[in-house]
Write a protein that holds these residues in place. Structure first.
Motif, mmCIF file in Angstrom:
data_model
loop_
_atom_site.group_PDB
_atom_site.id
_atom_site.type_symbol
_atom_site.label_atom_id
_atom_site.label_comp_id
_atom_site.label_asym_id
_atom_site.label_seq_id
_atom_site.Cartn_x
_atom_site.Cartn_y
_atom_site.Cartn_z
ATOM 1 N N ILE A 72 0.808 -1.260 0.006
ATOM 2 C CA ILE A 72 -0.057 -0.088 0.031
ATOM 3 C C ILE A 72 0.772 1.419 -0.104
ATOM 4 C CG2 ILE A 72 -1.885 1.327 1.314
ATOM 5 C CD1 ILE A 72 -2.843 -1.168 -0.101
ATOM 6 N N ARG A 73 1.751 1.548 0.908
ATOM 7 C CA ARG A 73 2.397 2.654 1.027
ATOM 8 C C ARG A 73 3.796 2.391 1.550
ATOM 9 N NH1 ARG A 73 -0.909 4.474 3.593
ATOM 10 N NH2 ARG A 73 -2.216 5.795 2.136
ATOM 11 N N GLY A 74 4.444 1.260 0.986
ATOM 12 C CA GLY A 74 5.630 0.610 1.620
ATOM 13 C C GLY A 74 5.260 0.075 3.117
ATOM 14 N N CYS A 75 6.614 -0.539 3.555
ATOM 15 C CA CYS A 75 6.179 -1.370 4.604
ATOM 16 C C CYS A 75 6.494 -0.419 5.815
ATOM 17 C CB CYS A 75 7.358 -2.332 4.654
ATOM 18 S SG CYS A 75 7.504 -3.503 3.243
ATOM 19 N N ASP A 76 5.264 0.064 6.526
ATOM 20 C CA ASP A 76 5.233 1.201 7.506
ATOM 21 C C ASP A 76 4.436 0.657 8.595
ATOM 22 O OD1 ASP A 76 2.992 1.640 6.150
ATOM 23 O OD2 ASP A 76 3.119 3.737 5.959
ATOM 24 N N GLY A 77 3.745 -0.367 8.490
ATOM 25 C CA GLY A 77 2.938 -0.744 9.651
ATOM 26 C C GLY A 77 1.616 -0.421 9.665
ATOM 27 N N SER A 78 1.113 0.308 8.545
ATOM 28 C CA SER A 78 -0.027 1.097 8.332
ATOM 29 C C SER A 78 -1.313 0.175 8.410
ATOM 30 C CB SER A 78 -0.041 2.066 7.266
ATOM 31 O OG SER A 78 0.293 1.183 5.802
ATOM 32 N N VAL A 79 -1.161 -1.166 8.002
ATOM 33 C CA VAL A 79 -2.334 -2.135 7.890
ATOM 34 C C VAL A 79 -2.698 -2.430 9.522
ATOM 35 C CG1 VAL A 79 -0.716 -4.181 8.015
ATOM 36 C CG2 VAL A 79 -2.988 -4.092 6.763
ATOM 37 N N LEU A 80 -1.976 -2.030 10.369
ATOM 38 C CA LEU A 80 -2.276 -2.447 11.703
ATOM 39 C C LEU A 80 -2.915 -1.422 12.739
ATOM 40 C CD1 LEU A 80 1.736 -3.449 12.788
ATOM 41 C CD2 LEU A 80 -0.128 -5.072 11.969
ATOM 42 N N LEU A 81 -3.027 -0.232 12.023
ATOM 43 C CA LEU A 81 -3.723 0.981 12.520
ATOM 44 C C LEU A 81 -5.445 0.534 12.451
ATOM 45 C CD1 LEU A 81 -1.704 3.760 11.367
ATOM 46 C CD2 LEU A 81 -2.048 3.177 13.589
#
Length: 322
Positions: A72-81
């Motif tokens: 989605i937006r690179g590997c930044d943990g945003s899917v965890l939010l």
């Protein structure tokens, strides 16, 4: 499983040198936490291992979660939010509704906060957990470059960027190329489908009303198609209905590629790998050699999990922006 481990054990030796990447403005390094939090990997391993003893679906869930985060937006943990009253987050977007096992990341993060408060990013925890999910399932291991930062943006609308199970080869290749991933990465990472389960909606297009000439995709093995139609009737209303991704659904091996060549894959995107000479050659190679698949998968996971993100912080709680 022991045999698979012997096949894949050498992967770490081949990828050990691939441990330094530029991730946004931050350099990723295998020894990033050597002084800051030296026990980070053992902590994550212990948490994933315990979760797997209670739920055999955890490995597939963590691997898929990592992929959906990075694409989605690179590997930044945003899917965890989590979603908020003013924003619907990625995890609640249509392709991600079936994601689960977020609690595993939470438990690992909580354990790390106890010993290294404010040091290890959620994005790094997810990357390590995905590696452990594969390794503990009998697959390869690899050195995970670390030092990612956590992102503050998570939008459900952005999940439309994820490659769909209905994609053809051209669409798949373009989606991967946008992330600077090659056709070789595409085929190797598709092998992650060796783990897990799919709901009917992801392959319904192949078994009912396929096109004007065929109700069922003619590339499907006839007996396999019959079994899928029995599990997923045309007007199926059982939300939990579906099929396992391959015949060894909790073991990471090369069975996915063998079944693909037999017409026993679930997704149109799986079958699409056989429509291009280069990708078909790789499918055949991986079907014939678990060692070759393991080495390729490890390399591609390093590349995929190092897609630059826009992270700026280390979250204390992986579900909430700091």
């Amino acid at each position: 499983m022991a045999q698979n481990l012997s096949f894949f054990a050498s992967s770490i030796l081949l990828v050990a040198a691939m441990t330094s990447f530029i991730h946004g403005c931050h350099a990723l390094s295998s020894d990033y936490y050597a002084k800051l939090c030296p026990h980070v990997e053992s902590v994550v391993t212990a948490v994933v291992k315990k979760a797997m003893t209670n739920d055999r679906t955890v490995p597939a869930a963590l691997l898929r979660m990592n992929f959906h985060d990075c694409f989605i937006r690179g590997c930044d943990g945003s899917v965890l939010l989590n979603s908020t009253k003013n924003n619907t987050a990625e995890k609640d977007g249509p392709p991600n509704i079936s994601l689960h096992a977020f609690y595993v990341i939470d438990l690992a993060k909580e354990a790390l906060e106890d010993i290294c408060p404010g040091v290890v990013s959620c994005a790094d925890v997810l990357a390590l957990a995905a590696r452990e999910a594969v390794t503990l399932s009998g697959g390869p291991t690899w050195v995970v470059p670390l030092g990612r930062k956590d992102g503050r943006i998570s939008r459900a609308s952005d999940t439309r960027q994820l490659p769909a199970p209905t994609f053809n080869f051209t669409q798949l290749k373009l989606s991967f190329a946008r992330r600077r991933l090659s056709t070789a990465d595409l085929v190797a990472l598709s092998g992650g489908h060796t783990l897990g389960f799919s709901h009917c909606s992801s392959f319904q297009n192949r078994i009912h009303s396929f096109n004007g000439s065929h109700d069922v995709d003619p590339s499907l093995n006839p007996s396999f198609a019959v079994s899928l139609r029995q599990s997923c009737p045309a007007h199926n209303k059982v939300r939990s209905a579906g099929a396992t991704m391959d015949s060894t659904t909790t073991t990471f091996d090369n069975a996915y590629f063998k079944l693909l060549l037999q017409g026993k894959s679930l997704f149109s995107s799986d079958q699409a790998l056989l429509t291009h000479p280069g990708s078909k050659q790789l499918v055949e190679k991986f079907a014939g050699s678990p060692e070759a698949f393991g080495k390729a998968f490890a390399k591609s996971m390093i590349r995929m999990s190092s897609i630059p993100g826009t992270g700026v912080e280390v979250r204390r709680d992986c579900r909430v922006v700091r």
